[in-house]
Each structure stands twice: as C-alpha cells, then as structure tokens.
Scaffold this motif. Structure first.
Motif, PDB file in Angstrom:
ATOM      1  N   THR A  23      32.462  50.313  44.116  1.00  0.00           N
ATOM      2  CA  THR A  23      33.086  49.605  42.998  1.00  0.00           C
ATOM      3  C   THR A  23      33.919  48.405  43.426  1.00  0.00           C
ATOM      4  O   THR A  23      34.454  47.698  42.569  1.00  0.00           O
ATOM      5  CB  THR A  23      33.987  50.563  42.194  1.00  0.00           C
ATOM      6  OG1 THR A  23      35.016  51.061  43.049  1.00  0.00           O
ATOM      7  CG2 THR A  23      33.174  51.726  41.627  1.00  0.00           C
ATOM      8  N   THR A  24      34.036  48.169  44.741  1.00  0.00           N
ATOM      9  CA  THR A  24      34.881  47.061  45.199  1.00  0.00           C
ATOM     10  C   THR A  24      34.085  45.776  45.421  1.00  0.00           C
ATOM     11  O   THR A  24      34.559  44.872  46.098  1.00  0.00           O
ATOM     12  CB  THR A  24      35.612  47.433  46.498  1.00  0.00           C
ATOM     13  OG1 THR A  24      34.654  47.717  47.529  1.00  0.00           O
ATOM     14  CG2 THR A  24      36.503  48.648  46.291  1.00  0.00           C
ATOM     15  N   HIS A  25      32.872  45.704  44.867  1.00  0.00           N
ATOM     16  CA  HIS A  25      32.109  44.461  44.929  1.00  0.00           C
ATOM     17  C   HIS A  25      32.850  43.375  44.157  1.00  0.00           C
ATOM     18  O   HIS A  25      33.848  43.649  43.471  1.00  0.00           O
ATOM     19  CB  HIS A  25      30.708  44.685  44.347  1.00  0.00           C
ATOM     20  CG  HIS A  25      30.731  45.247  42.954  1.00  0.00           C
ATOM     21  ND1 HIS A  25      31.070  44.491  41.851  1.00  0.00           N
ATOM     22  CD2 HIS A  25      30.478  46.500  42.485  1.00  0.00           C
ATOM     23  CE1 HIS A  25      31.009  45.236  40.765  1.00  0.00           C
ATOM     24  NE2 HIS A  25      30.667  46.467  41.118  1.00  0.00           N
ATOM     25  N   ILE A  26      32.339  42.164  44.227  1.00  0.00           N
ATOM     26  CA  ILE A  26      33.008  41.048  43.551  1.00  0.00           C
ATOM     27  C   ILE A  26      32.223  40.633  42.302  1.00  0.00           C
ATOM     28  O   ILE A  26      32.275  39.489  41.862  1.00  0.00           O
ATOM     29  CB  ILE A  26      33.210  39.871  44.534  1.00  0.00           C
ATOM     30  CG1 ILE A  26      33.952  40.372  45.771  1.00  0.00           C
ATOM     31  CG2 ILE A  26      34.020  38.742  43.913  1.00  0.00           C
ATOM     32  CD1 ILE A  26      34.292  39.320  46.777  1.00  0.00           C
ATOM     33  N   GLY A  27      31.513  41.572  41.720  1.00  0.00           N
ATOM     34  CA  GLY A  27      30.769  41.268  40.499  1.00  0.00           C
ATOM     35  C   GLY A  27      31.662  40.833  39.348  1.00  0.00           C
ATOM     36  O   GLY A  27      31.247  40.059  38.483  1.00  0.00           O
ATOM     37  N   PHE A  28      32.906  41.335  39.335  1.00  0.00           N
ATOM     38  CA  PHE A  28      33.838  40.992  38.258  1.00  0.00           C
ATOM     39  C   PHE A  28      34.999  40.126  38.748  1.00  0.00           C
ATOM     40  O   PHE A  28      36.007  39.988  38.061  1.00  0.00           O
ATOM     41  CB  PHE A  28      34.395  42.263  37.616  1.00  0.00           C
ATOM     42  CG  PHE A  28      33.383  43.062  36.855  1.00  0.00           C
ATOM     43  CD1 PHE A  28      32.729  42.521  35.758  1.00  0.00           C
ATOM     44  CD2 PHE A  28      33.071  44.356  37.236  1.00  0.00           C
ATOM     45  CE1 PHE A  28      31.802  43.262  35.045  1.00  0.00           C
ATOM     46  CE2 PHE A  28      32.147  45.107  36.530  1.00  0.00           C
ATOM     47  CZ  PHE A  28      31.499  44.557  35.427  1.00  0.00           C
ATOM     48  N   GLY A  29      34.874  39.551  39.939  1.00  0.00           N
ATOM     49  CA  GLY A  29      35.956  38.757  40.472  1.00  0.00           C
ATOM     50  C   GLY A  29      37.078  39.643  40.991  1.00  0.00           C
ATOM     51  O   GLY A  29      36.883  40.818  41.297  1.00  0.00           O
ATOM     52  N   ALA A  30      38.294  39.079  41.065  1.00  0.00           N
ATOM     53  CA  ALA A  30      39.458  39.820  41.558  1.00  0.00           C
ATOM     54  C   ALA A  30      40.705  38.998  41.264  1.00  0.00           C
ATOM     55  O   ALA A  30      40.619  37.845  40.825  1.00  0.00           O
ATOM     56  CB  ALA A  30      39.334  40.089  43.066  1.00  0.00           C
ATOM     57  N   GLY A  31      41.858  39.589  41.510  1.00  0.00           N
ATOM     58  CA  GLY A  31      43.102  38.866  41.296  1.00  0.00           C
ATOM     59  C   GLY A  31      43.399  38.659  39.822  1.00  0.00           C
ATOM     60  O   GLY A  31      42.941  39.421  38.962  1.00  0.00           O
ATOM     61  N   VAL A  32      44.158  37.609  39.508  1.00  0.00           N
ATOM     62  CA  VAL A  32      44.578  37.394  38.119  1.00  0.00           C
ATOM     63  C   VAL A  32      43.395  37.082  37.211  1.00  0.00           C
ATOM     64  O   VAL A  32      43.484  37.248  35.997  1.00  0.00           O
ATOM     65  CB  VAL A  32      45.628  36.262  38.012  1.00  0.00           C
ATOM     66  CG1 VAL A  32      46.889  36.616  38.772  1.00  0.00           C
ATOM     67  CG2 VAL A  32      45.062  34.924  38.473  1.00  0.00           C
ATOM     68  N   HIS A  33      42.281  36.633  37.799  1.00  0.00           N
ATOM     69  CA  HIS A  33      41.109  36.308  36.993  1.00  0.00           C
ATOM     70  C   HIS A  33      40.071  37.428  37.013  1.00  0.00           C
ATOM     71  O   HIS A  33      38.914  37.196  36.649  1.00  0.00           O
ATOM     72  CB  HIS A  33      40.473  35.004  37.476  1.00  0.00           C
ATOM     73  CG  HIS A  33      41.239  33.778  37.060  1.00  0.00           C
ATOM     74  ND1 HIS A  33      41.275  33.322  35.767  1.00  0.00           N
ATOM     75  CD2 HIS A  33      42.027  32.934  37.767  1.00  0.00           C
ATOM     76  CE1 HIS A  33      42.030  32.244  35.687  1.00  0.00           C
ATOM     77  NE2 HIS A  33      42.504  31.987  36.894  1.00  0.00           N
TER      78      HIS A  33
END
Length: 420
Positions: free
Chosen positions: A352-362
């Motif tokens: 679940t730690t992929h970057i498919g949904f981005g990260a951080g405040v965005h």
C-alpha cells in the motif's frame, strides 16, 4: 550527463507510450536526477527521491503564493486568464494546485465531510452501482460477445458513482464525462490548439453547472456531498462558491480519470497474466489486495511536476529557486530498491506504500473512494465473469502524464463461481 531524450524518454512517441517502463528503468540507471531539456525540467525517477520530494515544503505545485511570474520568468495563472479565463476559473482553487496556507484551510474543510467513514457508509451504493454497470456492459456485447471495458463498463460506473455522491441526476453523466475528458488534456506535456479550445469550453460549462447545483442545494439541502460542502464550517470558516466549484471539479476529473484508467490498465495486466487472474477468481487473492498491485504496476498518473520555491538539496543535487522537477510515479513504482521483482505483477503483493495516490500534503483526498470503487468492480467481474477473455491487444491513449487505454475489448463468459 545525458539528457532524458537521449535515453529514450519520448512522451509523444507511440512506441514509448505503449511500454515506457524499459526506458524508465534506463533513467533510474542514469542517476537520481536526469535533465529533460525539451521541457526545462529535471526528472526524478527513484522511489525514495520521489517520496522525499512529495513531502518537501521547499517545493510547490504552484509558485504564485510566494513569487511573482516575473521573478520566476514563467507565466502564471494571471497570464493564462486572458486566453483561458474559464479554465483558470476552474483551477484557481483546486486542491491539486494550491499550497499552504490556502491548501491547508480548504482541505481541512473538505475533509470534514469527505471522510473515510463517509466512503465506508457509501460502499453498499457503490456495490449496487457496480452491479448495474456490469449488467449493462454484459448486455451490450456485439455478435462475438465483445465488450469494451473502458467505454461500456469503467466509464459509466465511475460517472454513476460521482453522480450519486454529488446528488446529480444520472442523466447528466455523459456531460460530466465529456467535460472531464476535455479538461484533463490541459495537464499533458503538450496540447494542440483544438484541445485547449475544447478544455476552455468544457471548463466554462462545468463551472456554470456546478454553480447552479450549489444554488439549488442552498435552497434545498440534501444528504449529498455538494450540500455538505455548502454547509460545512470550522470555527466560523466556510468554503466560498468558487472554492466549492473547484473542489467538485477536481474530485470528478482526478477521481474519475484515475479510477477508469486504473481499472483498464490493471485488468489488462491481469488478463495478460492468466496465472494472476486465476489467483483472484479462485479466492486465493482478495480483490481489495489485488487493487493495490493494479495501482502500483501501471499507474494512471505517470508524472507530477513541482516548482523549486527556495534552494534545496534533493536527489543528490542542489536545486535553485525557479527550477522545476518532474517526479516519475510510474518509474518510482517500478523501483527494485523499493519493490522486489518490481517489474513482476504479483496480485498478492498487497503493497500500500506505492505512489499511486501521491504523498504528503497533496496525497489524493479521494483515495478511499477510488479503492472502494476498484474493489467493488473487480469483485463483481471476478465472481460474475471469471472466464473473462481478452479479445485483442489494447492500445494506450497517445498521452504520457495521464496513462490509460483507448479500449479494452473483452468477452464476458458469464459462469458465476462460488467463493468460500
């Protein structure tokens, strides 16, 4: 240092778009940053660096909250406004583009109503809409039993969910779909004059539609998301009409396009690998687990740009104010330093730690909704059409930033199976 173009990075080349991942592997091998002179940007291809960049407050999706366009020597929203006033109107308060403090304030208000709990309560309706969309797609097959998953299943399903969420009559779905398709073309690396004209027209029609919807909800509030956005308050703070308009538009455009393309890309990956599809229909791998691999393996968003707002050390290089980076999500999600056997589609990976949904405040505010939609539809297909058959090799849209199939033609062989 070699330019990305010399390494095969060609976002408008059909052969690159068909399978960009070998080139992305080459970019990772070339270094932690790779210049792309054609766009005057530095590509960031490694997972750890992309992950760090998404959380670095010295970078921003926009720069006008801290610098003027003249200081950056770049056009800003004001420069676009004379040519594309309605598009700018639809983007000005978008959570995708804002940075703190405006981003913090608007996101805080939106997340008071658009919560993971609210999505969980909405899941029975999502399942019902998945059933309706599946039956509709199955019943529209041609003489050979062929159905295009994209146009006949994924798009109608995603739009129906958005309509239900917003409290919009389902008959408006085709308009929402047309507007979304036109507007998102503006996010690509290059656009034609016709695409820009179409996006401007679509943005204006979408803005007008949402403004009328807001006024209607002010008069007659309901239980839908628009009504809740109109009413939400926090310590006396409320969303303005313009902020609600931009929030609704970004929820539809980003959410719909990502869901449709993830379903298409992911289902294509599964059907190309019968052994992995068998793990799902046989009950070894639950759809909710397989969805994470669909998001990682061939993500719908391949590149996300940010401006350097102040000097910063990143990915082994010092960046100066006014430079621009482009995080390569597809490359990061295939980084073997983060994901073992990264080029292998493993339906049970469950990472679940992929970057498919981005990260951080965005980080994508619609991630819980997207996961719920994808899980519901994958479950429906796996149980109602386990012998799904790919009829021909699909082709991708001729775009790189937003990656999705033009068509995914399959044959529904409906033989329901029992699940224990």
């Amino acid at each position: 240092m070699s330019d990305a173009t010399e390494l095969g990075f060609a976002p408008s080349d059909p052969s690159f778009i068909a399978d960009p991942y070998p080139v992305l592997t080459g970019l990772r091998a070339a270094g932690r940053t790779v210049p792309y002179a054609e766009r005057d940007v530095w590509l960031i291809p490694h997972f750890a660096d992309v992950h760090a960049a998404l959380r670095n407050r010295s970078l921003g999706r926009s720069f006008e909250h801290r610098h003027t366009p003249a200081q950056f020597g770049r056009p800003g929203l004001c420069d676009m406004e004379s040519s594309f006033p309605r598009f700018v109107e639809s983007e000005r308060w978008s959570l995708l583009n804002l940075e703190p403090p405006d981003h913090t304030r608007i996101r805080r208000l939106v997340t008071k109503v658009f919560t993971a709990k609210a999505v969980r309560e909405f899941e029975p309706q999502i399942a019902q809409l998945a059933d309706v969309a599946f039956r509709g797609a199955r019943d529209t097959g041609d003489a050979q039993g062929g159905v295009d998953v994209i146009s006949r299943l994924a798009q109608p399903f995603s739009i129906s969910v958005i309509c239900e969420l917003l409290g919009v009559p389902q008959e408006h779905g085709p308009n929402l779909l047309d507007w979304s398709h036109a507007i998102v073309k503006m996010y690509e690396i290059s656009t034609t004059e016709q695409q820009r004209t179409d996006a401007e027209r679509a943005a204006g029609q979408f803005v007008d539609f949402v403004q009328e919807l807001i006024e209607e909800r002010r008069r007659t509030p309901g239980t839908d998301l628009v009504s809740e956005l109109v009413l939400v308050a926090d310590e006396g703070d409320r969303l303005t009409v313009d902020e609600i308009v931009c929030t609704v538009i970004v929820l539809l455009n980003a959410g719909h396009e990502a869901t449709v393309n993830t379903l298409g890309n992911g289902l294509n990956a599964l059907l190309q690998r019968p052994d992995q599809w068998a793990r799902i229909i046989g009950g070894e791998v639950e759809p909710i687990v397989a969805v994470e691999e669909m998001l990682r393996f061939d993500p719908p968003l391949q590149m996300f740009e940010r401006w350097v707002l102040e000097p910063v050390e990143l990915a082994g290089r010092r960046f100066e104010t006014g430079e621009r980076i482009a995080m390569l999500f597809g490359s990061a999600n295939r980084d073997p330093q983060r994901f073992p056997d990264a080029d292998v589609f493993d339906a049970a990976r469950g990472e679940t730690t992929h970057i498919g949904f981005g990260a951080g405040v965005h980080f994508c505010i619609g991630a819980p909704l997207a996961r719920a939609e994808l899980t519901a539809m994958l479950h429906r297909i796996a149980t109602a059409a386990p012998n799904l058959e790919l009829m021909r090799e699909p082709e991708y849209h001729p775009t790189f930033v937003i990656r999705g199939l033009q068509e995914l033609r399959v044959r529904f062989l409906t033989q329901p199976v029992s699940r224990t």
